[in-house]
Design a protein around this motif. Structure first.
Motif, PDB file in Angstrom:
ATOM      1  N   LYS A   1     -15.118   8.060   1.584  1.00 32.10           N
ATOM      2  CA  LYS A   1     -15.329   9.411   2.133  1.00 32.10           C
ATOM      3  C   LYS A   1     -16.730   9.594   2.727  1.00 32.10           C
ATOM      4  O   LYS A   1     -16.908  10.346   3.681  1.00 32.10           O
ATOM      5  CB  LYS A   1     -15.107  10.465   1.038  1.00 32.10           C
TER       6      LYS A   1
ATOM      7  N   ASP B   1      -6.798  -0.490  -2.013  1.00 32.58           N
ATOM      8  CA  ASP B   1      -5.514   0.176  -1.757  1.00 32.58           C
ATOM      9  C   ASP B   1      -4.366  -0.559  -2.449  1.00 32.58           C
ATOM     10  O   ASP B   1      -3.418   0.070  -2.939  1.00 32.58           O
ATOM     11  CB  ASP B   1      -5.264   0.367  -0.251  1.00 32.58           C
TER      12      ASP B   1
ATOM     13  N   LYS C   1      -6.676  -2.104   3.856  1.00 32.56           N
ATOM     14  CA  LYS C   1      -7.607  -1.288   4.641  1.00 32.56           C
ATOM     15  C   LYS C   1      -8.862  -0.940   3.853  1.00 32.56           C
ATOM     16  O   LYS C   1      -9.775  -0.335   4.393  1.00 32.56           O
ATOM     17  CB  LYS C   1      -6.928   0.028   5.044  1.00 32.56           C
ATOM     18  N   ARG C   2      -8.863  -1.231   2.564  1.00 30.07           N
ATOM     19  CA  ARG C   2      -9.986  -0.838   1.710  1.00 30.07           C
ATOM     20  C   ARG C   2     -10.494  -2.071   0.963  1.00 30.07           C
ATOM     21  O   ARG C   2     -10.436  -2.155  -0.270  1.00 30.07           O
ATOM     22  CB  ARG C   2      -9.534   0.258   0.738  1.00 30.07           C
TER      23      ARG C   2
ATOM     24  N   THR D   1      -4.730   0.513  -6.275  1.00 33.67           N
ATOM     25  CA  THR D   1      -4.283   1.857  -6.648  1.00 33.67           C
ATOM     26  C   THR D   1      -2.788   1.887  -6.936  1.00 33.67           C
ATOM     27  O   THR D   1      -2.330   2.532  -7.870  1.00 33.67           O
ATOM     28  CB  THR D   1      -4.588   2.836  -5.495  1.00 33.67           C
ATOM     29  N   TRP D   2      -2.036   1.155  -6.127  1.00 34.90           N
ATOM     30  CA  TRP D   2      -0.570   1.192  -6.228  1.00 34.90           C
ATOM     31  C   TRP D   2      -0.042   0.268  -7.309  1.00 34.90           C
ATOM     32  O   TRP D   2       0.946   0.550  -7.960  1.00 34.90           O
ATOM     33  CB  TRP D   2       0.013   0.851  -4.853  1.00 34.90           C
TER      34      TRP D   2
ATOM     35  N   LEU E   1       0.864  -1.173   0.000  1.00 36.30           N
ATOM     36  CA  LEU E   1       0.000   0.000   0.000  1.00 36.30           C
ATOM     37  C   LEU E   1       0.903   1.226   0.000  1.00 36.30           C
ATOM     38  O   LEU E   1       1.962   1.223   0.621  1.00 36.30           O
ATOM     39  CB  LEU E   1      -0.865   0.028   1.265  1.00 36.30           C
ATOM     40  N   LYS E   2       0.463   2.236  -0.688  1.00 33.85           N
ATOM     41  CA  LYS E   2       1.209   3.496  -0.632  1.00 33.85           C
ATOM     42  C   LYS E   2       0.236   4.656  -0.703  1.00 33.85           C
ATOM     43  O   LYS E   2      -0.475   4.821  -1.699  1.00 33.85           O
ATOM     44  CB  LYS E   2       2.221   3.587  -1.771  1.00 33.85           C
ATOM     45  N   ALA E   3       0.181   5.406   0.369  1.00 36.21           N
ATOM     46  CA  ALA E   3      -0.632   6.624   0.371  1.00 36.21           C
ATOM     47  C   ALA E   3       0.023   7.627  -0.571  1.00 36.21           C
ATOM     48  O   ALA E   3       1.251   7.637  -0.711  1.00 36.21           O
ATOM     49  CB  ALA E   3      -0.734   7.183   1.780  1.00 36.21           C
ATOM     50  N   PRO E   4      -0.782   8.476  -1.233  1.00 39.17           N
ATOM     51  CA  PRO E   4      -0.202   9.418  -2.206  1.00 39.17           C
ATOM     52  C   PRO E   4       0.913  10.269  -1.601  1.00 39.17           C
ATOM     53  O   PRO E   4       1.875  10.606  -2.287  1.00 39.17           O
ATOM     54  CB  PRO E   4      -1.394  10.291  -2.605  1.00 39.17           C
ATOM     55  N   ASP E   5       0.784  10.599  -0.301  1.00 40.71           N
ATOM     56  CA  ASP E   5       1.791  11.483   0.300  1.00 40.71           C
ATOM     57  C   ASP E   5       2.896  10.719   1.033  1.00 40.71           C
ATOM     58  O   ASP E   5       3.805  11.335   1.590  1.00 40.71           O
ATOM     59  CB  ASP E   5       1.103  12.457   1.274  1.00 40.71           C
ATOM     60  N   ALA E   6       2.819   9.380   1.039  1.00 37.80           N
ATOM     61  CA  ALA E   6       3.867   8.604   1.714  1.00 37.80           C
ATOM     62  C   ALA E   6       5.078   8.504   0.797  1.00 37.80           C
ATOM     63  O   ALA E   6       4.925   8.381  -0.419  1.00 37.80           O
ATOM     64  CB  ALA E   6       3.350   7.210   2.045  1.00 37.80           C
TER      65      ALA E   6
END
Lengths: 444, 444
Positions: free
Chosen positions: A395, A254, A210-211, A257-258, A196-201
């Motif tokens: 959201k 998640d 988690k999703r 996305t990555w 997983l990689k959050a956009p800001d990580a």
């Protein structure tokens, strides 16, 4: 409309299996005598051999027992033997006329007033007493992206500037799916781990998803296949589909996305795909055939993806519903709650187009191959057929009757898919259910 | 370096099968006694049952005949029966020690001075007299993108502004591939038709592929699998690989360009994948184990994709070559011409990392599953392992010795892959060949 209705579709037919019949005009079961879906079963909790049967009311008809009792005409015994096997691939491989002859013979056995009623009754087991295996040895799985509503909603989350790509209206976009992790309803899903990689990580991590999401789809099981190098003509495509089932294309959003660029989703999907045990034949769905059309102004399909009969009978009016029951609801005895309700008729690509496209490059289909429609979302809020769409990426969580909220699925949640066809003047055809509970990630 | 060499790897071993031995230090065959690859065969042109054998020099050893003659010690008879079957899945499923015991017993039978030489010789058939089936019932096929040189070269053509995406250095990017169209060497490929759209064309058309390409890959055949939900630890990953073969991932570049977003390549690949008939076991490749490292400055793999032993033995020094013979060359008796020469050691992702990644979300591998490395390009011009890279998308065609040029493949072209390991102090291990001829598109 050019329909292929025969006496097995007659809305007035009733079965001597009382639970199969409507009560005061309301269906009491998914499996009236007009349905006769095929599946593979054994007595639950035993080590009996898996074998093929047909659902009728609250029962499964054990075809091996029917054959042993000599209850079927000789001309359908070969088809019945294939329908009684531990995998239904050989039944699926039969030419459509032989499958239809078997359907007619089974209808004759189960119809009110049938002479052999008592001997046939001895071949019935309560559905509540059996467990299921996959209906076929699935050798290939393709998953499509047939709903433009889904493509728009999801595309907007993954690619805000560019939700629906230019190819979408010209070809049924899809990907090849993993076969080894296809499981039948009732098998729990383990929450996957993944990168997983959050956009800001700055860097990715390897941790539990988690999703976690479901996708409400229709699964098509291929009947007769084709030789490698020889495309299936769209005019014959429907004849190559044996039947349909419910399909839940488990998705780890998640992970997706990555990983998904540039070669598409892989580990975000490959940890599990769930299907319902009963395959409803296209023959049973014949009364629900309906026209298929493109929205005004959209490009006409290329000639190899269109044929005249599609505008009259290219789609099937199937409704698909998803229910959610959290572990708290289960403990409190609260029933699963309806969270989506959508229609196969909202798909942008029809079944015959998926078959014609898949083979248009010469790819060979095999009996028992599984093709998923893709998430069958429609235009209304309740018809968004996965949580990613329903909650706009988490959201705007949904709120359940007990006050619990869900952006994505939690451990202990059970999702339960149902499907049916219903209209005036025809008997309701149900699909049974596809039920899966989310287990926590395995600890090493 | 921690190696698992035993007497079967001894470079001084010679076989009584003379064609298996080097002549004046030069290998005369791909199949010395140190190799012993497994495959499935029958006498060409017959309807004999397919059965498993082991290649030695110019021969295949018929393991059913070896068993029938009672030539093997009792402790390896079970493994030999599985190696003699029509598909090698059960052999692949055996724990590594049992497979290694069989290898040792076969080596003992074939070594110079073996007592049973005459009776064993009766179990040999000339390779020239047999035909092959796929070595396993392949249930799942994943194809990766392990070479960063390929990713850079191809990415620059598909996405000039953004050739290598941010995930590339963190996870082995891949996709799930089609199983039904995997074929063994010798089966011709039919040029696919598909939807093509030139960038400046207003709409796509359905027509024969104009940019037909090969991809030089290594195929890994999985041995023992894992249970759904239970990842394979990278420290054990290599033990789950039975062996490797040559793999040609046929690609229709013009179909790919139009279809591949957002779900990845599908019809551009699904019309055919070719593999070589002989599976070279990881045991045979033990002497060619070599260290695996990341380029300086690149991120270290996440912990679940790295283990200590990889820096010493994470890769295998395998060379892969592609040859082309046009129909004009064939008619003129001109030999296939070498068009690419590359090394598995140039891959950015190692075999163990592919296995660990694939199962990191709980996906289950099955014995006989096929995993492709992805196009194994290296940094030099001759190591570009597909025509798309070699000719910069057809812009700079290669010129053959007879003056013919190729941007992509023409009907009648034969492509021929070879692979081998070679170094000082060890015996050369060859992979045989993977040969396919391009047939024109089928006319409807």
């Amino acid at each position: 409309m050019q329909q292929r209705l025969d006496k097995t579709h007659d809305a007035h037919l009733r079965s001597w299996v009382e639970s199969a019949n409507p009560v005061a005009g309301v269906a009491a079961s998914d499996f009236p005598i007009q349905n006769l879906p095929h599946g593979v079963f054994r007595r639950a909790g035993t080590q009996e051999a898996w074998r093929g049967g047909v659902a009728i009311g609250d029962y499964v008809m054990d075809l091996a027992a029917v054959l042993a009792a000599g209850l079927l005409p000789a001309m359908v015994e070969d088809a019945a033997r294939k329908a009684a096997a531990a995998t239904l691939n050989d039944l699926m491989a039969l030419p459509a006329p032989q499958r239809r002859a078997l359907r007619a013979a089974l209808s004759d056995l189960l119809v009110e007033g049938a002479v052999q009623r008592e001997r046939t009754a001895r071949c019935l087991l309560l559905l509540a007493d059996v467990e299921h295996a996959l209906p076929a040895r699935i050798e290939n799985f393709s998953d499509y992206y047939s709903s433009i509503h889904h493509a728009i909603n999801v595309g907007a989350l993954f690619r805000p500037d560019n939700p629906v790509l230019p190819n979408y209206r010209w070809l049924p976009v899809g990907y090849t799916g993993r076969v080894s992790s296809i499981r039948v309803s009732g098998v729990d899903v383990t929450r996957p781990k993944g990168q997983l990689k959050a956009p800001d990580a700055p860097t990715p991590t390897y941790e539990p998803c988690k999703r976690l999401d479901y996708e409400v789809e229709l699964g098509m099981l291929i009947g007769t296949g084709n030789a490698l190098g020889t495309p299936i003509d769209i005019r014959e495509a429907d004849e190559h589909v044996f039947g349909v089932c419910l399909l839940n294309d488990w998705s780890a959003r998640d992970i997706q996305t990555w990983e998904y660029q540039p070669l598409g989703p892989m580990l975000s999907k490959s940890f599990m795909t769930s299907i319902s045990p009963w395959v409803v034949t296209l023959d049973a769905l014949e009364p629900y055939r309906t026209g298929f059309a493109r929205p005004d102004g959209d490009p006409a399909p290329l000639p190899h993806l269109w044929c005249e009969t599609m505008s009259e009978r290219g789609s099937i009016d199937i409704r698909l519903q998803m229910y959610l029951q959290t572990s708290r609801m289960r403990e409190a005895g609260e029933a699963p709650h309806l969270i989506s309700d959508s229609r196969f008729t909202d798909a942008y690509w029809a079944m015959a187009q998926l078959v014609a496209h898949q083979t248009s490059n010469g790819t060979n289909l095999c009996p028992g191959d599984l093709m998923g429609s893709g998430t069958l979302s429609g235009p209304e809020p309740l018809s968004r057929a996965c949580l990613l769409e329903m909650t706009q990426g988490g959201k705007n969580p949904i709120t359940l009757p007990n006050g619990e909220q869900r952006g994505f699925l939690a451990d202990g949640d059970t999702v339960l898919m149902r499907g049916y066809c219903q209209k005036e003047g025809a008997v309701r055809i149900g699909f049974g259910e596809c039920r899966t509970t989310v287990l926590p990630v395995m600890q090493p």
